[in-house]
Scaffold this motif. Structure first.
Motif, mmCIF file in Angstrom:
data_model
loop_
_atom_site.group_PDB
_atom_site.id
_atom_site.type_symbol
_atom_site.label_atom_id
_atom_site.label_comp_id
_atom_site.label_asym_id
_atom_site.label_seq_id
_atom_site.Cartn_x
_atom_site.Cartn_y
_atom_site.Cartn_z
ATOM 1 N N GLU A 183 -158.883 -19.888 -32.782
ATOM 2 C CA GLU A 183 -158.152 -18.730 -32.249
ATOM 3 C C GLU A 183 -159.078 -17.801 -31.472
ATOM 4 N N ILE A 184 -160.271 -17.558 -32.010
ATOM 5 C CA ILE A 184 -161.237 -16.681 -31.334
ATOM 6 C C ILE A 184 -161.648 -17.269 -29.985
ATOM 7 N N THR A 223 -160.008 -18.834 -27.862
ATOM 8 C CA THR A 223 -159.022 -18.667 -26.787
ATOM 9 C C THR A 223 -159.291 -17.415 -25.960
ATOM 10 N N ASN A 224 -160.161 -16.524 -26.449
ATOM 11 C CA ASN A 224 -160.540 -15.334 -25.681
ATOM 12 C C ASN A 224 -161.552 -15.663 -24.583
ATOM 13 N N PHE A 225 -162.069 -16.906 -24.601
ATOM 14 C CA PHE A 225 -163.088 -17.315 -23.621
ATOM 15 C C PHE A 225 -162.588 -18.503 -22.804
ATOM 16 N N LYS A 226 -163.125 -18.611 -21.595
ATOM 17 C CA LYS A 226 -162.902 -19.798 -20.778
ATOM 18 C C LYS A 226 -164.115 -20.697 -20.990
ATOM 19 N N LYS A 262 -153.609 -23.315 -26.194
ATOM 20 C CA LYS A 262 -153.735 -22.280 -25.169
ATOM 21 C C LYS A 262 -155.161 -22.169 -24.610
ATOM 22 N N GLN A 263 -156.091 -22.925 -25.189
ATOM 23 C CA GLN A 263 -157.491 -22.817 -24.782
ATOM 24 C C GLN A 263 -157.674 -23.175 -23.311
ATOM 25 N N GLU A 264 -158.411 -22.333 -22.574
ATOM 26 C CA GLU A 264 -158.678 -22.580 -21.167
ATOM 27 C C GLU A 264 -160.126 -23.038 -20.989
#
Length: 303
Positions: free
Chosen positions: A130-131, A133-136, A208-210
């Motif tokens: 989850e954390i 997902t805040n990063f590309k 959702k991970q980019e």
């Protein structure tokens, strides 16, 4: 002739060049590895049918720090085992046995990636996913040459038209600016498409991970790639600027791969048995995480 271990004791600043990690990291690693070594010896002791009293038999020619030093020196420099034995004052056979004993112990205590570090703790893994997902995240692959497989069908599978030799492909996913190795896939045949490896590796992350990758990853989901010039067309200025900005971000995963390749065993033609390839490369990734400070050995295990 002064041994490698004595040399780094005398010149600790040279440890990073010779072993791949700093002198302080080396001493911490030795202290931590001693615990695993003692556990292994205890298991062996329990299986023994003892004839002689405890403490009998041939004494070790090398101390534990010297043995760990030998293992790291091989990973960093890949001399032949005969040369390695000469450098440490032991036989070729003993240098080979010492290396393979300690590379198994070091592999157990050095997680190759953040995902591997938390994968056995389901709650922690979900939090990390989850954390992230805040990063590309950055993704890139690298090929390493191997000996030509003797089987004709097998050698076809590993022949890389890009490298004109037989290779194995590894793929690394990292944090922005290459601050940590998040996941690593190793041991795929060289011709395997990067996008295929990425799609398999992507299942370890939140949907959702980019990601950010090079042109080889075009067509993947949730991944940003450079604009590709179409046939008989040129990129406009905006596309060129976007490609340049993307390249400046993606370069950090290439820097991380460069650090992995500092360990020559993960860069030069792989000379060891193919069965240990994955374990060796994953160990090198663990050493890289120790080197750049993203994996810290637990204080409780360091004397």
């Amino acid at each position: 002739m002064i041994s490698i271990f004595d040399y780094i004791q005398k010149y600790p600043r040279r440890a990073k060049q010779l072993l791949g990690i700093s002198y302080d990291q080396f001493t911490d690693l030795v202290n931590y590895a001693k615990n695993s070594h003692e556990e292994e010896q205890l298991k062996l002791e329990q299986k023994k049918v003892r004839i002689h009293r405890r403490g009998g038999g041939r004494k070790e020619l090398l101390s534990i720090p010297e043995q760990v030093c030998l293992c790291l020196f091989y990973l960093r420099q890949i001399p032949t085992f005969e040369v390695l034995g000469i450098m440490f004052g032991i036989s070729k056979t003993l240098s080979n046995d010492t290396f393979h004993y300690w590379r198994k112990i070091l592999r157990k205590i050095l997680p190759s990636s953040l995902i591997e570090q938390v994968e056995n703790k389901e709650g922690d893994l979900l939090i990390i996913q989850e954390i992230l997902t805040n990063f590309k995240l950055l993704v890139d692959s690298v090929e390493q040459p191997i000996d030509r497989p003797s089987d004709n069908e097998e050698q076809k599978k590993f022949f890389s038209g890009k490298k004109k030799q037989h290779t194995i492909k590894n793929q690394i996913v990292s944090l922005p600016e290459g601050k940590d190795i998040i996941d690593v896939t190793v041991g795929s045949p060289g011709p395997t498409a990067d996008i295929k490896l990425f799609r398999e590796q992507q299942t370890k992350f939140d949907e959702k991970q980019e990601f950010t990758g090079d042109k080889a990853y075009q067509g993947g989901n949730n991944i940003t790639t450079p604009h590709k010039k179409k046939r008989k067309q040129q990129l406009n200025e905006q596309q060129k600027e976007e490609n340049k900005a993307l390249s400046s971000k993606r370069i950090f995963v290439e820097h991380l791969i460069r650090i992995v390749k500092i360990f020559q065993v993960a860069s030069q033609r792989f000379r060891l048995n193919a069965d240990v390839y994955n374990e060796i490369v994953l160990l090198v990734c663990g050493l890289v995480r120790l080197r750049i400070g993203t994996f810290v050995l637990p204080n409780s295990a360091i004397n």
